[in-house]
Structures are given as C-alpha cells and as structure tokens.
Design a protein around this motif. Structure first.
Motif, PDB file in Angstrom:
ATOM      1  N   GLY A  47       0.808  -1.234   0.000  1.00 44.62           N
ATOM      2  CA  GLY A  47       0.000   0.000   0.000  1.00 44.62           C
ATOM      3  C   GLY A  47       0.829   1.264   0.000  1.00 44.62           C
ATOM      4  O   GLY A  47       0.326   2.341  -0.356  1.00 44.62           O
ATOM      5  N   VAL A  48       2.093   1.165   0.428  1.00 40.59           N
ATOM      6  CA  VAL A  48       2.987   2.334   0.388  1.00 40.59           C
ATOM      7  C   VAL A  48       4.269   1.934  -0.366  1.00 40.59           C
ATOM      8  O   VAL A  48       5.316   1.701   0.246  1.00 40.59           O
ATOM      9  CB  VAL A  48       3.320   2.894   1.797  1.00 40.59           C
ATOM     10  N   HIS A  55      13.611   7.045   3.428  1.00 40.85           N
ATOM     11  CA  HIS A  55      12.737   8.051   4.035  1.00 40.85           C
ATOM     12  C   HIS A  55      13.523   8.787   5.115  1.00 40.85           C
ATOM     13  O   HIS A  55      13.689   8.277   6.228  1.00 40.85           O
ATOM     14  CB  HIS A  55      11.484   7.402   4.634  1.00 40.85           C
ATOM     15  N   ARG A 137      -8.722  -4.241   4.842  1.00 40.08           N
ATOM     16  CA  ARG A 137     -10.049  -3.770   4.418  1.00 40.08           C
ATOM     17  C   ARG A 137      -9.905  -2.466   3.650  1.00 40.08           C
ATOM     18  O   ARG A 137      -9.321  -1.516   4.170  1.00 40.08           O
ATOM     19  CB  ARG A 137     -10.949  -3.561   5.631  1.00 40.08           C
ATOM     20  N   PHE A 294       7.723   9.951  -9.688  1.00 40.07           N
ATOM     21  CA  PHE A 294       6.949  10.964  -8.950  1.00 40.07           C
ATOM     22  C   PHE A 294       6.705  12.124  -9.906  1.00 40.07           C
ATOM     23  O   PHE A 294       7.574  12.963 -10.117  1.00 40.07           O
ATOM     24  CB  PHE A 294       7.729  11.414  -7.708  1.00 40.07           C
ATOM     25  N   GLY A 316      -2.224  14.869   5.357  1.00 39.16           N
ATOM     26  CA  GLY A 316      -1.040  14.256   4.735  1.00 39.16           C
ATOM     27  C   GLY A 316      -1.004  14.454   3.235  1.00 39.16           C
ATOM     28  O   GLY A 316      -1.417  15.486   2.702  1.00 39.16           O
ATOM     29  N   MET A 330       6.449  13.342   5.417  1.00 38.00           N
ATOM     30  CA  MET A 330       6.044  12.827   6.732  1.00 38.00           C
ATOM     31  C   MET A 330       5.952  13.980   7.736  1.00 38.00           C
ATOM     32  O   MET A 330       5.096  13.966   8.622  1.00 38.00           O
ATOM     33  CB  MET A 330       7.051  11.781   7.223  1.00 38.00           C
ATOM     34  N   ALA A 333       2.624  15.780   7.333  1.00 31.41           N
ATOM     35  CA  ALA A 333       1.530  14.986   7.912  1.00 31.41           C
ATOM     36  C   ALA A 333       1.569  15.044   9.444  1.00 31.41           C
ATOM     37  O   ALA A 333       0.543  15.236  10.095  1.00 31.41           O
ATOM     38  CB  ALA A 333       1.627  13.538   7.422  1.00 31.41           C
TER      39      ALA A 333
HETATM   40  C1  LIG Z   1       9.898   7.820  -3.421  1.00 31.75           C
HETATM   41  C2  LIG Z   1       9.436   8.556  -2.209  1.00 31.75           C
HETATM   42  C3  LIG Z   1      10.327   8.866  -1.210  1.00 31.75           C
HETATM   43  C4  LIG Z   1       9.897   9.598  -0.105  1.00 31.75           C
HETATM   44  N1  LIG Z   1      10.823   9.959   0.825  1.00 31.75           N
HETATM   45  C5  LIG Z   1      10.430  10.686   1.894  1.00 31.75           C
HETATM   46  C6  LIG Z   1      11.366  11.103   2.868  1.00 31.75           C
HETATM   47  O1  LIG Z   1      12.579  10.883   2.723  1.00 31.75           O
HETATM   48  N2  LIG Z   1      10.914  11.785   3.957  1.00 31.75           N
HETATM   49  C7  LIG Z   1       9.579  12.093   4.103  1.00 31.75           C
HETATM   50  O2  LIG Z   1       9.209  12.718   5.118  1.00 31.75           O
HETATM   51  N3  LIG Z   1       8.673  11.747   3.184  1.00 31.75           N
HETATM   52  C8  LIG Z   1       9.050  11.053   2.087  1.00 31.75           C
HETATM   53  N4  LIG Z   1       8.115  10.691   1.163  1.00 31.75           N
HETATM   54  C9  LIG Z   1       6.712  11.110   1.359  1.00 31.75           C
HETATM   55  C10 LIG Z   1       6.002  10.201   2.354  1.00 31.75           C
HETATM   56  O3  LIG Z   1       6.016   8.873   1.890  1.00 31.75           O
HETATM   57  C11 LIG Z   1       4.552  10.685   2.597  1.00 31.75           C
HETATM   58  O4  LIG Z   1       4.466  12.064   2.565  1.00 31.75           O
HETATM   59  C12 LIG Z   1       4.078  10.193   3.952  1.00 31.75           C
HETATM   60  O5  LIG Z   1       4.040   8.805   3.933  1.00 31.75           O
HETATM   61  C13 LIG Z   1       2.706  10.689   4.401  1.00 31.75           C
HETATM   62  O6  LIG Z   1       1.774  10.102   3.618  1.00 31.75           O
HETATM   63  P1  LIG Z   1       0.321   9.676   4.049  1.00 31.75           P
HETATM   64  O7  LIG Z   1       0.266   8.957   5.341  1.00 31.75           O
HETATM   65  O8  LIG Z   1      -0.545  10.858   3.858  1.00 31.75           O
HETATM   66  O9  LIG Z   1       0.016   8.641   2.842  1.00 31.75           O
HETATM   67  P2  LIG Z   1       0.676   7.231   2.584  1.00 31.75           P
HETATM   68  O10 LIG Z   1       1.954   7.060   3.270  1.00 31.75           O
HETATM   69  O11 LIG Z   1       0.641   7.036   1.117  1.00 31.75           O
HETATM   70  O12 LIG Z   1      -0.340   6.233   3.283  1.00 31.75           O
HETATM   71  C14 LIG Z   1      -1.642   6.046   2.797  1.00 31.75           C
HETATM   72  C15 LIG Z   1      -2.195   4.758   3.423  1.00 31.75           C
HETATM   73  O13 LIG Z   1      -3.571   4.648   3.076  1.00 31.75           O
HETATM   74  C16 LIG Z   1      -3.847   3.330   2.646  1.00 31.75           C
HETATM   75  N5  LIG Z   1      -5.022   3.419   1.764  1.00 31.75           N
HETATM   76  C17 LIG Z   1      -5.094   4.042   0.565  1.00 31.75           C
HETATM   77  N6  LIG Z   1      -6.342   3.925   0.056  1.00 31.75           N
HETATM   78  C18 LIG Z   1      -7.050   3.218   0.984  1.00 31.75           C
HETATM   79  C19 LIG Z   1      -8.412   2.764   1.026  1.00 31.75           C
HETATM   80  N7  LIG Z   1      -9.282   3.034   0.044  1.00 31.75           N
HETATM   81  N8  LIG Z   1      -8.812   2.049   2.092  1.00 31.75           N
HETATM   82  C20 LIG Z   1      -7.957   1.765   3.108  1.00 31.75           C
HETATM   83  N9  LIG Z   1      -6.661   2.167   3.104  1.00 31.75           N
HETATM   84  C21 LIG Z   1      -6.227   2.892   2.067  1.00 31.75           C
HETATM   85  C22 LIG Z   1      -2.561   2.899   1.952  1.00 31.75           C
HETATM   86  O14 LIG Z   1      -2.456   1.506   1.852  1.00 31.75           O
HETATM   87  C23 LIG Z   1      -1.524   3.510   2.894  1.00 31.75           C
HETATM   88  O15 LIG Z   1      -1.227   2.652   3.963  1.00 31.75           O
HETATM   89  C24 LIG Z   1       8.531   9.979   0.023  1.00 31.75           C
HETATM   90  C25 LIG Z   1       7.626   9.655  -0.977  1.00 31.75           C
HETATM   91  C26 LIG Z   1       8.061   8.976  -2.099  1.00 31.75           C
HETATM   92  C27 LIG Z   1       7.070   8.695  -3.186  1.00 31.75           C
END
Ligand SMILES: Cc1cc2nc3c(=O)[nH]c(=O)nc-3n(C[C@H](O)[C@H](O)[C@H](O)COP(=O)(O)OP(=O)(O)OC[C@H]3O[C@@H](n4cnc5c(N)ncnc54)[C@H](O)[C@@H]3O)c2cc1C
Length: 456
Positions: A47-48, A55, A137, A294, A316, A330, A333
């Motif tokens: 999922g991620v 990170h 889920r 990206f 986030g 991160m 968020a």
């Molecule tokens: C290549 C890459 C490198 C990165 N490096 C860094 C870094 O060095 N430092 C940093 O701070 N940030 C980094 N980031 C950014 C970081 O990953 C995100 O900003 C951070 O994870 C916050 O995201 P989030 O929790 O909003 O979403 P996400 O981390 O994407 O989590 C979303 C979650 O929601 C779940 N989900 C999605 N849809 C559904 C659904 N319909 N039902 C149930 N669950 C669902 C997914 O499975 C996932 O677990 C990087 C990103 C990328 C792409």
C-alpha cells in the motif's frame, strides 16, 4: 468529555498513524481502516510502495512525532534507529567545491527505514484501548447524511469481498491519494478541490546495500545534490536499523536511474562528485532494486471551500504531495496531526465542536504548507524539466541560494540555521532576515576569495 462517539481514520500510513494518535482522548472510539494486512514486523508493504525508498526523518518531523507519541525518537532508537548530531556522520555535498563540514550543531537526527517508523507508531497505537484496527479492508466510500452536509459512515470491503458500513461522527482521510474524499465531494454535488500543480517528473531507483566492517562508510548519511539546470542526477546513502544502507538515486524528465546493480553503480559516476561511487564500489547489493516515478508536486486547496461537510478531515499527502527528495512529506503529515490534536483539545467545551473543524485546521496548517511548498518549489524550478511559473526575481533567488550554501560551509552559525530551515524546525523566512542576508553575502564573498586564492 468526548467530542464525538466514533472517529474513523482511512489509511495507516505515517499520516493516518499520527492522526489516530491525535484523536485519542477526543473520541470514545477510534477505528483505523487500512487496505493492507499490516505486517507484524518493520517492513515495506504494497500500500505504500514508496516505503522501499529512503525516508529521511527530518528533525521537524521528529519534533511533531515526539509531541504526539511522547518521546517517539527514543522509542525509535530503542527499536534500532541510529541517532547522531545533524552535523556529524552526515555529509551533504552541494557541489565539488561546497560540502558542509562535520560540526556539532546540537540538532539530533534519527535514521532508519520507513517500515520501522510505521511499526513503532503501530505498536504505540496498540497500547491505546480506544483504538481498533481494521486492516486488510479497503474503504470504498464515505457515506453522507441525507442533506449531504456532514459525514455519517464509512463503507469498506472485507477480505471476503463483502461490503460493511461503520457509523462515524468524524472521518479522517489519510489515504495518500484522497480518493474517498474526492468521491464524497462528487457524490454530494461539490466541485473538485482547486489545485496547484508543479510537474517535476522525478525518477528514482533504490538499492539496499551492505558493507563489510572495514568498508562501512564513516557517515550514516551521504548526499550529493544535483547541479541544475544541466545535471539532474543525485544520490543518497542512508543507514538503516539493520546497518545496511539505502542507496537511492534520482534523475528528472526522460532520464531515469537504471534498475540493475552494475548500471546503477555506473550511474553513481555521473553525480557531481565521486564520493558516493567511491564508497559504493565496496558495497554488495542486497535484494531487488526498486524504481518509483513521482510526476508532480500537488497541493489541493481545501481551504477555499465555503460549504465543507461537517466531520470530514483530510490529512497528509491527500492534501499536499511534495517532491520527496527534500524529505518533507512525513513532517507535513505529522505537523498537521499535531495541529489537529491541539484544535480538538481547544474545542472540548464547545456545544458543536466539529462545526468548522477542518476549516480551522486548514487555516492553521496553511502557513506550514506554504513554507514547505516554497522550500521545495524553489530548487525544483531551477531545473529545465520543471513546469511551473518562475517568479520575476528567480535568478536573484537562485544566486542567493548558492551564496547561502557557501556561507553554510564556512560558518557554523549559518550552517545551523540552514539545517534548521531544511529540517522544518524554523521557517524559510529565518534565512531572509536582513542581518542574516548581510552575513550570508559577506561570507559567500570570503568563500569565493578563498577558492580563487586556492586556484591561483
Ligand atoms: C519515493 C518517495 C520517497 C519519499 N521519501 C520521503 C522522505 O525521505 N521523507 C519524508 O518525510 N517523506 C518522504 N516521502 C513522502 C512520504 O512517503 C509521505 O508524505 C508520507 O508517507 C505521508 O503520507 P500519508 O500517510 O498521507 O500517505 P501514505 O503514506 O501514502 O499512506 C496512505 C495509506 O492509506 C492506505 N489506503 C489508501 N487507500 C485506501 C483505502 N481506500 N482504504 C484503506 N486504506 C487505504 C494505503 O495503503 C496507505 O497505507 C517519500 C515519498 C516517495 C514517493
């Protein structure tokens, strides 16, 4: 005194985990719904997909997580993360001429994999009796009240394929893409959010590598920046909790780092300096190389709605995604989650505490997001591959940025301030205050003079 009976959080990424913790004490029941089956160990999961890439945990992110989870960094280090001073064990090369020297800055930095960050946060949440986890889920919809002006429930698909519904006073969308919120807005007759988009086309390849004890780098983090506008290649070595290293590479536009080890090692030769290549020559790749595309920085302007539905919160990446190379996602968020916790606490005695809650959160978070967006956009716009509007004084801004890097190399005070800004401990405006600007100009001139005399 609770603000509502049940809050449902969609997504157990860093944003969802931080948000669930922020809701503790404000809701009687908090349900965290995640489409992945969450692993019992610290590991990457489907999922991620970005979790397979390095990170970097910025100190500004750690500060927010420490406030939310009560000394998160100690818990992370107890679980194996490496800690050092930001000025030690970390080599940042802006160019062949400008690299930040080792200095004690008094800013701790924690290093590990994304999997470990999530695992420690999940373990902390398990201790909260008000939080229940429904993993495996997928959320299929947010249900509105009949008048469409508030959330009523969340619908999800069970592992057996059945649809179930859970009532909620508050729904927090931390799903990364924000699809449940976009669908809810469509279904209730609202426009899609206005967006600011900056196309950057970043391409990543990451290997995990291991070193024999005699070849292990002296640094935990080694970063070689690209040289805009021509050379978009950049590299990062970041230590993990298992003492292996992420070796992550980036390029822009049609150019992408390769996906096989010998080619990736060759790619390391194309960086501005040979520092990373010289170290990696002695490394052994471990497991597969992963790639990631990206395409764009994207900010959704939820703050512009005048008819936002009660009880719906977005957090986030679903609000704003930034070029990951600056390691800010991160932190954004976690900072939003902390603001939410404090807002909820301030509304405990209100008759209708959920009215206008997201509007208030967006008002508080907007300056944070403005700051991060600017910090990411300015260096991105220096590349030809970036599609975006360059401000009128853009060349001056780039010139000042170069001076700031030089000044940070020769002066401990500017070095510390640059790190504080990059780490999101201080806003970017701290580097634009007049006495600081004058000092940077003066130090950059000294840097140039010293370089000229060396070359003579
Ligand atoms: C290549 C890459 C490198 C990165 N490096 C860094 C870094 O060095 N430092 C940093 O701070 N940030 C980094 N980031 C950014 C970081 O990953 C995100 O900003 C951070 O994870 C916050 O995201 P989030 O929790 O909003 O979403 P996400 O981390 O994407 O989590 C979303 C979650 O929601 C779940 N989900 C999605 N849809 C559904 C659904 N319909 N039902 C149930 N669950 C669902 C997914 O499975 C996932 O677990 C990087 C990103 C990328 C792409």
């Amino acid at each position: 005194m609770y603000l509502g009976k049940r809050a449902v959080v969609i997504g157990a990424g860093v944003g969802g985990l931080a948000a669930a913790q922020a809701l503790v004490g404000s809701f009687e029941h908090i349900v965290l719904i995640e489409r992945d089956v969450l692993p019992a160990q610290a590991e990457a999961r489907p999922g991620v997909p970005q979790g397979r890439h390095p990170h970097g945990l910025l100190p500004g992110c750690v500060a927010a997580l420490d406030a939310l989870f009560d000394d998160f960094s100690t818990k992370l280090c107890d679980a194996g993360a490496k800690q050092s001073d930001f000025g030690q064990k970390l080599l940042l090369e802006f160019s062949a001429q400008a690299a930040l020297p080792a200095r004690q800055l008094g800013i701790p930095v924690v290093k590990c994999s994304r999997g470990l960050i999530e695992w420690v946060a999940r373990r902390e949440l398990q201790r909260q009796t008000s939080i229940a986890k429904l993993d495996g889920r997928r959320v299929t919809g947010i249900v509105a009240t009949p008048d469409g002006n508030a959330v009523a429930a969340v619908r999800y698909e069970t592992p057996a394929g059945a649809q179930e519904t859970i009532a909620a006073d508050l729904v927090l969308d931390a799903s990364g893409r924000g699809e449940p919120t976009l669908e809810f807005l469509r279904a209730t007759g609202r426009e899609a959010p206005e967006e600011t988009v900056m196309r950057i086309d970043m391409n990543y390849s990451t290997a995990i590598v291991e070193f024999s004890p005699e070849n292990r780098p002296a640094y935990d983090v080694l970063r070689t920046m690209p040289a805009p506008p021509g050379n978009t290649h950049q590299g990062l070595l970041l230590v993990r909790e298992d003492d292996r290293f992420f070796a992550g590479f980036g390029a822009r536009g049609d150019d992408a780092p390769p996906s096989e080890w010998p080619d990736l090692l060759e790619f390391a030769k194309t960086l501005q300096t040979s520092t990373i290549y010289d170290v990696l020559m002695h490394a052994k790749p471990y497991g597969k190389i992963f790639r990631h595309k990206f395409p764009e920085n994207r900010r959704r302007h939820f703050e512009r709605y005048t008819d936002w539905p009660r009880g719906l919160i977005v957090l986030g990446d679903a609000i704003c995604r930034f070029n990951p190379v600056y390691g800010q996602g991160m932190a954004a968020a976690a900072k939003e989650a902390l603001l939410l916790r404090d807002l909820l606490a301030s509304r405990k005695n209100e008759a209708r505490p959920l009215d206008g809650l997201f509007e208030a959160l967006m008002k508080a978070a907007s300056p944070v997001l403005d700051n991060i967006w600017t910090l990411a956009a300015m260096p991105d716009l220096a590349f030809r591959e970036t599609h975006g509007v360059r401000p009128d004084n853009f060349e001056d801004a780039l010139g000042f940025n170069a001076m700031m890097q030089q000044a940070a190399c020769v002066d401990a005070g500017i070095h510390k301030l640059v790190v504080e800004v990059m780490s999101l401990l201080k806003p970017g405006s701290a580097l634009r205050e007049e006495p600081v600007v004058a000092k940077i100009r003066q130090l950059a001139a000294q840097f140039d003079a010293a370089k000229d005399s060396l070359e003579a």
